[in-house]
Design a protein around this motif. Structure first.
Motif, PDB file in Angstrom:
ATOM      1  N   ALA A  39      36.609  42.879  42.302  1.00  0.00           N
ATOM      2  CA  ALA A  39      36.048  42.403  41.033  1.00  0.00           C
ATOM      3  C   ALA A  39      35.882  43.530  40.024  1.00  0.00           C
ATOM      4  CB  ALA A  39      34.707  41.727  41.287  1.00  0.00           C
ATOM      5  N   HIS A  40      35.748  44.759  40.489  1.00  0.00           N
ATOM      6  CA  HIS A  40      35.616  45.897  39.572  1.00  0.00           C
ATOM      7  C   HIS A  40      36.888  46.091  38.752  1.00  0.00           C
ATOM      8  CE1 HIS A  40      34.232  49.796  38.115  1.00  0.00           C
ATOM      9  NE2 HIS A  40      35.418  50.291  38.454  1.00  0.00           N
ATOM     10  N   TYR A  41      38.019  45.760  39.344  1.00  0.00           N
ATOM     11  CA  TYR A  41      39.307  45.952  38.667  1.00  0.00           C
ATOM     12  C   TYR A  41      39.838  44.649  38.069  1.00  0.00           C
ATOM     13  CZ  TYR A  41      38.892  50.254  41.290  1.00  0.00           C
ATOM     14  OH  TYR A  41      38.413  51.447  41.798  1.00  0.00           O
ATOM     15  N   PHE A  42      39.410  43.523  38.642  1.00  0.00           N
ATOM     16  CA  PHE A  42      39.811  42.204  38.141  1.00  0.00           C
ATOM     17  C   PHE A  42      38.551  41.340  38.006  1.00  0.00           C
ATOM     18  CE2 PHE A  42      43.665  43.928  39.918  1.00  0.00           C
ATOM     19  CZ  PHE A  42      44.651  43.502  39.029  1.00  0.00           C
ATOM     20  N   PRO A  43      37.891  41.422  36.828  1.00  0.00           N
ATOM     21  CA  PRO A  43      36.625  40.697  36.634  1.00  0.00           C
ATOM     22  C   PRO A  43      36.733  39.191  36.875  1.00  0.00           C
ATOM     23  CG  PRO A  43      36.989  42.279  34.864  1.00  0.00           C
ATOM     24  CD  PRO A  43      38.258  42.219  35.658  1.00  0.00           C
ATOM     25  N   GLN A  44      37.948  38.641  36.745  1.00  0.00           N
ATOM     26  CA  GLN A  44      38.113  37.194  36.945  1.00  0.00           C
ATOM     27  C   GLN A  44      38.027  36.793  38.415  1.00  0.00           C
ATOM     28  OE1 GLN A  44      40.413  39.414  36.044  1.00  0.00           O
ATOM     29  NE2 GLN A  44      42.524  38.632  36.175  1.00  0.00           N
ATOM     30  N   TYR A  45      38.061  37.769  39.315  1.00  0.00           N
ATOM     31  CA  TYR A  45      37.899  37.466  40.742  1.00  0.00           C
ATOM     32  C   TYR A  45      36.438  37.114  41.006  1.00  0.00           C
ATOM     33  CZ  TYR A  45      37.384  38.235  45.778  1.00  0.00           C
ATOM     34  OH  TYR A  45      37.072  38.087  47.108  1.00  0.00           O
ATOM     35  N   ASP A  46      36.193  35.931  41.547  1.00  0.00           N
ATOM     36  CA  ASP A  46      34.819  35.487  41.788  1.00  0.00           C
ATOM     37  C   ASP A  46      34.503  35.315  43.273  1.00  0.00           C
ATOM     38  OD1 ASP A  46      36.347  33.291  42.344  1.00  0.00           O
ATOM     39  OD2 ASP A  46      35.414  31.952  40.874  1.00  0.00           O
ATOM     40  N   GLY A  47      35.348  35.884  44.130  1.00  0.00           N
ATOM     41  CA  GLY A  47      35.108  35.803  45.559  1.00  0.00           C
ATOM     42  C   GLY A  47      34.153  36.886  46.033  1.00  0.00           C
ATOM     43  N   PRO A  48      33.757  36.841  47.283  1.00  0.00           N
ATOM     44  CA  PRO A  48      32.834  37.848  47.821  1.00  0.00           C
ATOM     45  C   PRO A  48      33.505  39.211  47.978  1.00  0.00           C
ATOM     46  CG  PRO A  48      33.566  36.355  49.558  1.00  0.00           C
ATOM     47  CD  PRO A  48      34.098  35.793  48.275  1.00  0.00           C
ATOM     48  N   ASP A  49      32.732  40.275  47.782  1.00  0.00           N
ATOM     49  CA  ASP A  49      33.254  41.627  47.972  1.00  0.00           C
ATOM     50  C   ASP A  49      33.619  41.851  49.438  1.00  0.00           C
ATOM     51  OD1 ASP A  49      33.085  42.427  45.369  1.00  0.00           O
ATOM     52  OD2 ASP A  49      31.156  43.455  45.573  1.00  0.00           O
ATOM     53  N   GLY A  50      34.693  42.582  49.647  1.00  0.00           N
ATOM     54  CA  GLY A  50      35.086  42.946  51.001  1.00  0.00           C
ATOM     55  C   GLY A  50      35.752  41.844  51.797  1.00  0.00           C
ATOM     56  N   ASP A  51      36.034  40.701  51.160  1.00  0.00           N
ATOM     57  CA  ASP A  51      36.653  39.578  51.872  1.00  0.00           C
ATOM     58  C   ASP A  51      38.181  39.689  51.775  1.00  0.00           C
ATOM     59  OD1 ASP A  51      37.744  36.953  52.526  1.00  0.00           O
ATOM     60  OD2 ASP A  51      35.681  36.204  52.413  1.00  0.00           O
ATOM     61  N   GLU A  52      38.806  40.063  52.882  1.00  0.00           N
ATOM     62  CA  GLU A  52      40.265  40.279  52.885  1.00  0.00           C
ATOM     63  C   GLU A  52      41.032  39.015  52.520  1.00  0.00           C
ATOM     64  OE1 GLU A  52      43.889  41.252  56.026  1.00  0.00           O
ATOM     65  OE2 GLU A  52      41.812  41.091  56.733  1.00  0.00           O
ATOM     66  N   ASP A  53      40.694  37.895  53.138  1.00  0.00           N
ATOM     67  CA  ASP A  53      41.436  36.648  52.910  1.00  0.00           C
ATOM     68  C   ASP A  53      41.313  36.171  51.465  1.00  0.00           C
ATOM     69  OD1 ASP A  53      42.270  36.620  55.526  1.00  0.00           O
ATOM     70  OD2 ASP A  53      40.597  35.374  56.212  1.00  0.00           O
ATOM     71  N   LYS A  54      40.091  36.183  50.916  1.00  0.00           N
ATOM     72  CA  LYS A  54      39.888  35.748  49.533  1.00  0.00           C
ATOM     73  C   LYS A  54      40.580  36.694  48.554  1.00  0.00           C
ATOM     74  CE  LYS A  54      37.323  32.087  50.200  1.00  0.00           C
ATOM     75  NZ  LYS A  54      37.799  30.736  49.826  1.00  0.00           N
ATOM     76  N   GLY A  55      40.552  37.976  48.881  1.00  0.00           N
ATOM     77  CA  GLY A  55      41.215  38.956  48.022  1.00  0.00           C
ATOM     78  C   GLY A  55      42.720  38.763  47.994  1.00  0.00           C
TER      79      GLY A  55
END
Length: 382
Positions: free
Chosen positions: A312-328
């Protein structure tokens, strides 16, 4: 024998014609019944009449794994890197190792991170001057055992480990840790590069590289067009209607800037650079009838990095949980999917680890299946 005997009666025209027909039928039956011996994947003795030609275009931004894909092709389907060829890679691997340590030392100063031990600070002095380290690149270079000890001392330092985790801020190469932790082996006087070393080493492809392999019933010509900005001018004008386009994108570079862009006074995220190139490929008319295969590469590195570098630090539009490999992974994959939908283009994708030969075999089987289907749809034979 009677005096007027002139030999056996001459066959009539119909009899001669019938004999020719029978011979031809027998010949055709023999041809249809004959089966060529099965060839292994590395067999190079192909009958051209039974071989299907395919052209695979390998595209993508710099440092996404295209060269690694080409090296895997050679390892699996080519000559598997004989000793002479492995020796040829030795200077590049030693350079990768020593340049990585040099970058770490320079970054310690630039980022203002202190060494945790005096020993590490003393060892760092050896790696400040890159020119002096070039004496250790060659396969016949005299090795200095203290260089190995100093490398190990630095790597064990907590401050160096912090700067290593921040490698995205100063363009540290992807596999720096592999080479640094192997310093004792790589800087040994009788070092011979392993296949894993060769697959992980980094050198930019400045021009197109073309290689042909016989893969089963298919003769596949693979074109690596090079990912550096200076090499991309060849892409669109070089080949029309390739059998398939293999587009490599790195999952692990979501937190990095394009090094070439910085030299040109531009700040640009590497994923955005990849998306821009993907956009060009999708809308280029001569590629419209060529299937696009998207390989989202370096998933193993992404898995490690996502833990301490927030997407989310690099892509603010990402609204998933931090550190989540699958969501990322799902989010980054979706960026390419949105582009394809905008152009009305269909593509297929896979998550990959190009340095993993077992994973490569699985992915290549998938790629070959796509290529085969496109050949059939164009009227080719398999």
């Amino acid at each position: 024998m009677p005096e007027n005997y002139n030999g056996p009666p001459r066959p009539s025209f119909l009899q001669r014609a019938w004999g020719v027909v029978c011979s031809l039928v027998e010949y055709l039956r023999w041809c249809l019944a004959w089966q060529p011996p099965e060839a292994s994947l590395d067999d190079t003795t192909f009958d051209k009449c039974n071989t299907v030609e395919a052209r695979l275009l390998v595209l993508g931004a710099a440092d996404t794994g295209k060269s690694t894909f080409m090296k895997q092709m050679r390892y699996v389907f080519g000559d598997t890197f004989p000793v002479s060829e492995r020796r040829r890679h030795l200077p590049y691997i030693r350079q990768n190792l020593l340049e990585s340590v040099h970058k770490l030392v320079v970054a310690m100063d630039v980022l203002g991170v202190p060494y945790s031990t005096a020993a590490a600070q003393d060892a760092a002095e050896r790696f400040v001057d890159m020119t002096a380290l070039e004496a250790f690149f060659g396969d016949d270079s005299p090795m200095d055992l203290t260089l190995v000890e100093e490398t190990q001392t630095l790597w064990e330092d907590e401050g160096v480990q912090e700067v290593f985790r921040r490698g995205n801020e100063y363009h540290l190469m992807t596999n720096a840790d592999h080479f640094i932790t192997s310093a004792a082996r790589i800087l040994h006087y009788d070092y011979l590069p392993t296949i894993d070393d060769i697959l992980r080493m980094r050198y930019p492809t400045q021009c197109s590289v073309t290689t042909t392999y016989d893969v089963g019933e298919m003769r596949m010509t693979v074109h690596d067009m090079g990912g550096e900005r200076s090499a991309r001018g060849e892409w669109v004008g070089h080949f029309s209607r390739p059998t398939a386009i293999l587009f490599l994108a790195s999952l692990a570079e979501y937190d990095q800037q394009v090094e070439e862009a910085e030299r040109e006074g531009e700040i640009k995220n590497r994923v955005q650079e990849s998306l821009d190139i993907f956009d060009v490929v999708l809308k280029y008319p001569p590629f419209h009838n060529s299937p696009v295969i998207l390989l989202l590469n370096k998933s193993d590195i992404f898995k490690k990095k996502i833990i301490y570098h927030s997407l989310a630090h690099y892509f603010p539009q990402y609204d998933g949980p931090d550190g989540d490999e699958d969501k990322g992974r799902e989010f980054l994959s979706g960026l390419y999917e949105e582009l394809a939908a905008r152009h009305g283009r269909h593509y297929v994708s896979r998550f990959t680890e190009a340095t993993n030969t077992e994973n490569f075999n699985s992915i290549f089987s998938f790629v070959k299946n796509i290529v085969s289907r496109n050949i059939i749809s164009r009227g080719g034979l398999l």
